[in-house]
Design an enzyme around this catalytic site. Structure first.
Site: not given
Length: 512
Positions: A78, A141
């Protein structure tokens, strides 16, 4: 900033030309909407052959736009892939890797110290030069500490979380993960934003949908071009969906989540049509790393096709011809360069940019020969050039993890390819022809003329890349539990900030 200067000159020339001709000012640049899924794979969409056909809105989007069957992320995890999207650069250039272990994947859990460096120029900051309003909805993120948050790196608005929805945690040794509206923490997963792990019920996708719809309506009313980055995470474990969608899929809870995301995207595209701005809005759908892999080998965490090849659809009515398929080798980093091109901006010239402008492929059908580099951490694992893919290292995960039930290639075993020890092939790479063998099951014979021809093409490309590569300072090496976000919502106003437990910095030992 070079891109801002170019944009200013571009708009000034347009306005002067319009004034000289006595015509109305030129129309504003198109809105840009990037739909980034989380762990959704190439094999999840009906248009790619998923047999349950439960993605009618995405399938219609493909029918009205352009499908990219050869589109790749920049990393099989991710955080690095999201850094690549917003910078147009390989994660190793921006520091989104670790040197704690060779070929180790790493990301940004809430105890990590690093994040996106200030030296990186992110897409929303550059788009300001063309007058864009920008918003991220969902998962960031790229660092959870305040200096790494989206509003510090060009976004005007944010509703979402710096991390994924892991938990629930005990709020003693580890706090539940926060949710933000802009700079203010407004709650936490499993508390103010509940997720029922037993049933999979959560209303988060509906909340994220409303945030997107409201932002689009507000910017359209203000006649301002917008950049919306819709980064939802319902298909990342633990998978969730809202009550109306639970139990409606033939594929279980994961399918329920996909059906809700598909429905939400349908509603977003419908709003663009209803507002009369569909022809002035460029929309691109893709995912951050591999999920359901369809015909490909392995999945997330690996640099086989199942971990790196992503579903991808471009939609821009009146501009991108409907019902087209482009065999351009595309990358998630191309969204950075293509978005700048749409805005009339040039990429920064003071750094290496890996993204390609996809507009010639989308609008004119022109294909550009380019390599796709597959990195795992700080290691170049493979490269694709044309139809040929060469593996320099093979590795799924360690024998220790595999024996514990962690399997990134469930039901798939290719002798000498899906290895549980790191195997080096730099002198004689494993080479596959992805057109004949998309599942990477039959490497070319090293004695064949085809192998030698492919190797002659690939070798200088890899050498040139590695000789010019300047890695960024690694951001994902050091953990410190004291940097986890302990402040409850509104603590700045109440003066009641929690104190984290005693902790000392430690090296992160990444298992993958």
């Amino acid at each position: 900033m070079a891109a801002v200067a170019v944009a200013t000159r571009w708009w000034l020339l347009l306005m002067l030309s319009a004034a000289e001709l006595g015509v109305a000012p030129a129309p504003q640049p198109p809105n840009i909407l990037l739909l980034l899924m989380d762990d959704m794979g190439w094999g999840d969409l009906g248009v790619y052959g998923e047999p349950s056909r439960e993605t009618p809105n995405l399938d219609r989007m493909a029918a009205e736009g352009m499908l990219f069957p050869n589109f790749y992320t920049a990393n099989p995890l991710c955080s690095p892939s999201r850094a690549a999207l917003l910078t147009g650069r390989l994660p190793i250039r921006s520091g989104f890797y670790t040197t704690n272990g060779h070929a180790r994947n790493a990301y940004t859990p809430q105890e990590i110290v690093g994040g996106i460096p200030d030296s990186e120029l992110l897409l929303p900051a550059l788009l300001k030069g063309a007058g864009y309003a920008s918003k991220i909805v969902g998962k960031w993120h790229l660092g959870h500490r305040p200096q790494f948050h989206p509003l510090k790196h060009g976004f005007d608005e944010w509703f979402g979380s710096p991390n994924c929805h892991f938990g629930p945690y005990d709020n003693k040794a580890r706090p539940n993960i926060p949710m933000y509206r802009d700079q203010e923490m407004v709650g936490r997963f499993y508390e103010e934003f509940p997720i029922n792990l037993k049933t999979g019920e959560a209303n988060l996708t509906q909340i994220y949908l409303q945030e997107a719809l409201e932002f689009i309506q507000r910017q359209q009313a203000a006649h301002r071009p917008f950049f919306l980055y819709w980064a939802v995470d319902a298909t990342h474990a633990p998978v969730y969906a809202s009550k109306p969608f639970l139990g409606t899929s033939q594929r279980g809870r994961y399918g329920d989540a996909i059906r809700e995301l598909d429905d939400s995207i349908g509603r977003i595209l419908r709003l663009l049509r209803d507002l009369g701005i569909a022809e002035n809005t460029f929309v691109f759908f893709t995912s951050d790393n591999g999920g359901s892999n369809g015909p490909f080998l392995c999945g997330k965490q690996t640099t086989f096709e199942g971990g790196m090849r992503e579903p991808a659809i471009a939609w821009w009515p009146g501009h991108i011809p409907a019902g087209q398929v482009s065999h351009q080798l595309g990358s998630i980093m191309d969204l950075f360069t293509t978005s700048l091109s749409l805005a009339g901006l040039e990429p920064p010239r003071d750094r290496a940019i890996d993204g390609l402008d996809l507009l010639p492929a989308m609008l004119q059908g022109r294909l550009t020969d380019r390599p796709i580099f597959y990195y795992r951490g700080n290691t170049l694992m493979a490269v694709t050039l044309g139809q040929y893919k060469a593996h320099f290292w093979t590795w799924t995960n360690s024998w220790e993890e595999f024996k514990q039930g962690i399997d990134f290639c469930p039901g798939q075993n290719v002798s000498g390819v899906t290895t549980h020890s790191q195997e080096e092939h730099t002198k004689l790479p494993l080479i596959f022809h992805l057109g004949r063998d998309p599942g990477e099951r039959f490497p070319l014979s090293i004695a064949s003329i085809e192998y030698l021809d492919a190797l002659r093409r690939i070798t200088p490309v890899v050498q040139q890349h590695q000789e010019a590569l300047v890695p960024g300072q690694p951001q994902l090496n050091v953990c410190n539990r004291a940097v986890m976000n302990w402040a409850p919502p509104g603590c700045e106003k109440l003066g009641k900030c929690l104190t984290p437990p005693e902790s000392v910095p430690e090296k992160c030992s990444w298992p993958h």
